[in-house]
Design an enzyme around this catalytic site. Sequence first.
Site, PDB file in Angstrom:
ATOM      1  N   HIS A 203       8.292  -7.500  -3.597  1.00 23.97           N
ATOM      2  CA  HIS A 203       7.031  -7.892  -4.238  1.00 23.97           C
ATOM      3  C   HIS A 203       7.202  -9.184  -5.046  1.00 23.97           C
ATOM      4  O   HIS A 203       7.725  -9.147  -6.148  1.00 23.97           O
ATOM      5  CB  HIS A 203       6.549  -6.763  -5.167  1.00 23.97           C
ATOM      6  CG  HIS A 203       6.066  -5.572  -4.406  1.00 23.97           C
ATOM      7  ND1 HIS A 203       4.756  -5.436  -4.000  1.00 23.97           N
ATOM      8  CD2 HIS A 203       6.719  -4.489  -3.945  1.00 23.97           C
ATOM      9  CE1 HIS A 203       4.625  -4.319  -3.322  1.00 23.97           C
ATOM     10  NE2 HIS A 203       5.799  -3.708  -3.269  1.00 23.97           N
TER      11      HIS A 203
ATOM     12  N   GLU B 202       4.869 -10.786  -6.482  1.00 24.44           N
ATOM     13  CA  GLU B 202       3.815 -10.906  -7.498  1.00 24.44           C
ATOM     14  C   GLU B 202       4.191 -10.293  -8.843  1.00 24.44           C
ATOM     15  O   GLU B 202       3.538 -10.567  -9.844  1.00 24.44           O
ATOM     16  CB  GLU B 202       2.504 -10.288  -6.981  1.00 24.44           C
ATOM     17  CG  GLU B 202       2.483  -8.770  -6.835  1.00 24.44           C
ATOM     18  CD  GLU B 202       3.093  -8.251  -5.533  1.00 24.44           C
ATOM     19  OE1 GLU B 202       3.857  -9.000  -4.876  1.00 24.44           O
ATOM     20  OE2 GLU B 202       2.838  -7.084  -5.173  1.00 24.44           O
TER      21      GLU B 202
ATOM     22  N   GLY C 180       0.844  -1.193   0.000  1.00 20.20           N
ATOM     23  CA  GLY C 180       0.000   0.000   0.000  1.00 20.20           C
ATOM     24  C   GLY C 180       0.873   1.234   0.000  1.00 20.20           C
ATOM     25  O   GLY C 180       2.057   1.154   0.349  1.00 20.20           O
TER      26      GLY C 180
ATOM     27  N   LYS D  60      -9.855 -10.251 -16.827  1.00 21.25           N
ATOM     28  CA  LYS D  60      -9.970 -10.220 -18.291  1.00 21.25           C
ATOM     29  C   LYS D  60      -9.332 -11.448 -18.959  1.00 21.25           C
ATOM     30  O   LYS D  60      -9.916 -12.033 -19.874  1.00 21.25           O
ATOM     31  CB  LYS D  60      -9.292  -8.942 -18.818  1.00 21.25           C
ATOM     32  CG  LYS D  60      -9.523  -8.673 -20.280  1.00 21.25           C
ATOM     33  CD  LYS D  60     -10.816  -7.944 -20.471  1.00 21.25           C
ATOM     34  CE  LYS D  60     -11.101  -7.613 -21.907  1.00 21.25           C
ATOM     35  NZ  LYS D  60     -12.369  -6.896 -22.022  1.00 21.25           N
TER      36      LYS D  60
ATOM     37  N   VAL E  15     -15.420  -8.417 -26.242  1.00 19.95           N
ATOM     38  CA  VAL E  15     -15.180  -9.750 -25.705  1.00 19.95           C
ATOM     39  C   VAL E  15     -16.156 -10.099 -24.580  1.00 19.95           C
ATOM     40  O   VAL E  15     -16.746 -11.181 -24.570  1.00 19.95           O
ATOM     41  CB  VAL E  15     -13.745  -9.837 -25.102  1.00 19.95           C
ATOM     42  CG1 VAL E  15     -13.421 -11.242 -24.684  1.00 19.95           C
ATOM     43  CG2 VAL E  15     -12.728  -9.281 -26.051  1.00 19.95           C
ATOM     44  N   ASP E  16     -16.311  -9.163 -23.621  1.00 18.72           N
ATOM     45  CA  ASP E  16     -17.039  -9.506 -22.404  1.00 18.72           C
ATOM     46  C   ASP E  16     -18.485  -9.877 -22.691  1.00 18.72           C
ATOM     47  O   ASP E  16     -18.995 -10.888 -22.206  1.00 18.72           O
ATOM     48  CB  ASP E  16     -16.984  -8.345 -21.401  1.00 18.72           C
ATOM     49  CG  ASP E  16     -15.561  -7.900 -21.140  1.00 18.72           C
ATOM     50  OD1 ASP E  16     -14.656  -8.711 -21.397  1.00 18.72           O
ATOM     51  OD2 ASP E  16     -15.354  -6.751 -20.709  1.00 18.72           O
TER      52      ASP E  16
ATOM     53  N   CYS F 186       5.287  -6.183   1.696  1.00 21.22           N
ATOM     54  CA  CYS F 186       5.664  -4.772   1.806  1.00 21.22           C
ATOM     55  C   CYS F 186       4.907  -4.105   2.954  1.00 21.22           C
ATOM     56  O   CYS F 186       5.148  -4.421   4.115  1.00 21.22           O
ATOM     57  CB  CYS F 186       5.440  -4.088   0.455  1.00 21.22           C
ATOM     58  SG  CYS F 186       6.317  -2.533   0.315  1.00 21.22           S
ATOM     59  N   TYR F 187       3.959  -3.217   2.672  1.00 18.82           N
ATOM     60  CA  TYR F 187       3.180  -2.583   3.743  1.00 18.82           C
ATOM     61  C   TYR F 187       2.541  -3.641   4.640  1.00 18.82           C
ATOM     62  O   TYR F 187       2.477  -3.489   5.863  1.00 18.82           O
ATOM     63  CB  TYR F 187       2.104  -1.701   3.103  1.00 18.82           C
ATOM     64  CG  TYR F 187       1.230  -0.948   4.079  1.00 18.82           C
ATOM     65  CD1 TYR F 187       1.648   0.263   4.624  1.00 18.82           C
ATOM     66  CD2 TYR F 187      -0.019  -1.442   4.449  1.00 18.82           C
ATOM     67  CE1 TYR F 187       0.846   0.958   5.517  1.00 18.82           C
ATOM     68  CE2 TYR F 187      -0.827  -0.759   5.333  1.00 18.82           C
ATOM     69  CZ  TYR F 187      -0.396   0.445   5.864  1.00 18.82           C
ATOM     70  OH  TYR F 187      -1.195   1.141   6.732  1.00 18.82           O
TER      71      TYR F 187
END
Length: 527
Positions: A183, A185, A69, A383, A240-241, A96-97
Amino acid sequence: MTVETEPTSINQTKLTDQRILVLDFGSQYAQLIARRVRELNVYCEIVRHNITPEQVAAHGPAGLILSGGPNSVYESGAPECDPGIFDLGIPVLGICYGMQLICNHLGGKVTSAEAREYGRATCTVSTDDSLFSGFPASSEVWMSHGDQVQQVSDCFVSLARTGTCPVAAVRHRDRPVYGLQFHPEVTHTPSGKKLLENFLREICGCDGSWQLGDFAEIAIRQIRERVGSDRVICGLSGGVDSAVVAALLYRAIGPQLSCILVDNGLLRRGEQQAVVEEFTKHFKTDLHVVDARQMFLDGLAGVTDPQEKRKRIGHMFIDCFRAEAESISGAKFLAQGTLYPDVIESGAAVDGPAATIKLHHNVGGLPEQLGFELIEPLRDLFKDEVRSLGLELGLPESLVWRHPFPGPGLAVRCLGEITHERLEVLRNADTIVISEVTGAGLYRSIGQLFAVLLPVQSVGVMGDARTYENAAVIRSVDTDDFMTADWSRLPYDLLARISTRIINEVKGINRVCYDISSKPPATIEWE
Ligand code: XMP
C-alpha cells in the site's frame, strides 16, 4: 442505487482537465488514496468498482487506480471490474486487490498466501522502471493481504519483491498497466508518495496543477450562476463545515444569504458567542439567532434514554429551524455542509462494497419536506481540505480547527437527566479539558476531545469533609474517519493537571476518570 452515467453530478468535474479515478473495491484506504492524489495536486474522484468503460471514458481520466479490498479475487461475489477498462489505453495502477484483479485478467497466477500478511515488509526493487524512479532500492512497505500474485505470464515484468512475496510490483509489457502488492498510500510506506507521484507524473502525464484555491474561485462562480437573485438559508451549528459553507456563500452572494443559528442550550462554552461574532463582525451576514434554550430544557425534562433525547432534540430543532426559515421571505435554497466522505458513505458516489458503512448523522438532520433546493458546495472536499478552504476564506484558526461536535450537542455527553445545572457542570469541566490540552499543544493532533458527566456519585474527601458528588470522564480519541478510533495516549502529567483542576474548580465533581476504550467496540460518544 442509480447508476451514475454522466460525470456532471460532481461540481468539480468542470474545474480541471486532469483527473484520476479511484475504483473502490471496498478498501478502507480508498479515501486515503484519493487524498494522497489530491495532495499531489491532481484532482481525484472515487467511483464504484463496476463502472463501465464508456462511463470511464466519459470522465476522461488521465489514469485509474484500482483500490485494495477485503475480498479474494476467487471468492464468489467478489467485486469485479469490467476488463474493458484495460483496453482504453488509460494508465492503470492496481493496489493489492486491484493488482490481483489486473493479473487475474491479464495473465498472472494469484494464490492464497500461507498466512494473511499484515504489517511491514522490506521491498527490493528488481527492475528499473519509471514507476520506481527515485524510490530506494530497498525500503519499508506496508502489506495487508491474504492473496498474492505468485507468478506472472510473459505479458508482465516483475518489478519488485519482498521476503515473502515474490511479485510485489508488476508492469504489463505492452500496456501502461501497473500493480503493487503493498500500500503506497499509507504513511507506513515511507516512500509510497513518491511511487504515487511517479504514476501521476511519469505515467499518466499529470502536471500537478490542481489547487484548492481554484476550488473557491470556481465554486463561488457556480453558486452565483445557480442562485441568481434568490435567497439562500444556511444553518450554522458552531462547527467547521457549516461555517465554511456560510463563509463561501457570503463571498458568493453576500446580502442574499441568511444564516440561522438555533441556540439549543446544548452548545459548548462560548460557542454561540464565537459564531455570532464571526458572522456579524467579520462576515456581515443576516444572522438569525433563535434562543431556544428554555424550549429544549423543557422538552428534555425527565428524559434519560439516549435515543429519546436524540429524537426530541431532532424534532425541536426542525420546528425551530422551520419557523425561523418561514419568517425569511423569498428563500429558495438551503445550504448544507455535506462533505465528500459523507457522499461516499451514503452511497451516492459509489455503489461499492464500502459504500454503506456508516449511518450518517447529518447535523441537524433537516428533512427534505422543508421545500428548499439543496446547495452543497463542499460535496467534493475532504475534511482537511475544508479546513484549508476555511482559512483561505478568512475564518479564524480557532473555528477552523474545532473538533467535530454532534448535532444533539452536550445532551449526549450529559448522561442521565438534562438540567441547566448539570449542563453548566459539564461545560465547566469540558472547558478545562479543552484549554489544558490546547495549552499543551496537543489539540490539533487529537480527533475528538471532550468531557462527559456521569449520573454516578461517589464518595470523596475535600479538606476535612466527606463529599458525595458526580464523576466526570475525559474522552480523547485519535481517528481519521471517526468510524474507528483509538484512545489518545495523553501524557500522565497532563491528565493529572486536568483532573486536579476539574476537582478543585468545578463544583459538583469529585472524581475524574480517563476513558481507555477504543472504537469498536465502544463508540466515541457515551450515548
Ligand atoms: P460515535 O459515538 O458513533 O460517533 O462513535 C462518531 C462521530 O459521530 C458524532 N456523532 C453525532 N453527530 N449527531 C451528529 O451530528 C449525532 O447524533 C451523533 N452521534 C455521534 C460523534 O461526535 C463522532 O464525531
